[in-house]
Design a protein around this motif. Structure first.
Motif, PDB file in Angstrom:
ATOM      1  N   ALA A  82      -7.683 -53.452 -89.996  1.00  0.00           N
ATOM      2  CA  ALA A  82      -7.316 -53.050 -88.634  1.00  0.00           C
ATOM      3  C   ALA A  82      -8.541 -53.049 -87.716  1.00  0.00           C
ATOM      4  O   ALA A  82      -8.780 -52.102 -86.968  1.00  0.00           O
ATOM      5  CB  ALA A  82      -6.619 -51.697 -88.634  1.00  0.00           C
ATOM      6  N   GLN A 103     -10.882 -57.502 -82.967  1.00  0.00           N
ATOM      7  CA  GLN A 103     -11.488 -58.824 -82.916  1.00  0.00           C
ATOM      8  C   GLN A 103     -12.569 -58.928 -81.848  1.00  0.00           C
ATOM      9  O   GLN A 103     -13.614 -59.536 -82.082  1.00  0.00           O
ATOM     10  CB  GLN A 103     -10.430 -59.897 -82.645  1.00  0.00           C
ATOM     11  N   SER A 117      -7.252 -62.284 -92.701  1.00  0.00           N
ATOM     12  CA  SER A 117      -6.694 -61.236 -93.555  1.00  0.00           C
ATOM     13  C   SER A 117      -7.569 -59.993 -93.555  1.00  0.00           C
ATOM     14  O   SER A 117      -7.059 -58.864 -93.487  1.00  0.00           O
ATOM     15  CB  SER A 117      -6.533 -61.737 -94.986  1.00  0.00           C
ATOM     16  N   LYS A 123      -7.144 -58.191 -90.245  1.00  0.00           N
ATOM     17  CA  LYS A 123      -5.824 -57.556 -90.170  1.00  0.00           C
ATOM     18  C   LYS A 123      -5.732 -56.351 -91.102  1.00  0.00           C
ATOM     19  O   LYS A 123      -5.305 -55.265 -90.685  1.00  0.00           O
ATOM     20  CB  LYS A 123      -4.742 -58.573 -90.524  1.00  0.00           C
ATOM     21  N   GLU A 124      -6.118 -56.525 -92.357  1.00  0.00           N
ATOM     22  CA  GLU A 124      -5.982 -55.450 -93.342  1.00  0.00           C
ATOM     23  C   GLU A 124      -6.881 -54.254 -93.040  1.00  0.00           C
ATOM     24  O   GLU A 124      -6.530 -53.125 -93.343  1.00  0.00           O
ATOM     25  CB  GLU A 124      -6.253 -55.985 -94.744  1.00  0.00           C
TER      26      GLU A 124
END
Length: 78
Positions: A15, A18, A9, A12-13
């Motif tokens: 941005a 990875q 999360s 993702k949140e």
């Protein structure tokens, strides 16, 4: 909730990329991806390195899910 869900999360949140997190944490992108998909366990040393990269404490990562529940705009039915 699994801490790996919280990490996913956060990535993702925010941005975040990875591959860059993995590189900075001393992991391969495949290993980090497997962790975030819960296909691989996360050991304590890896968690600490990822937390350093994210500039978060392990406690902040653990509590992240509960702090952000209900802020997704109604996705609870998924």
């Amino acid at each position: 909730m699994d801490i790996r869900d919280n990490l996913a999360s956060i990535v993702k949140e925010r941005a975040l990329i990875q591959a860059e997190i993995a590189r900075r944490a001393g992991l391969t992108p495949m290993k980090l991806g497997a962790v975030l998909l819960k296909k691989r366990k996360l050991d304590a040393n890896e968690l600490l390195r990822i937390c350093q990269v994210l500039s978060m404490s392990p406690d902040a990562v653990v509590s992240y899910g509960s702090q952000h529940e209900g802020k997704s705009g109604g996705d609870e039915a998924e």
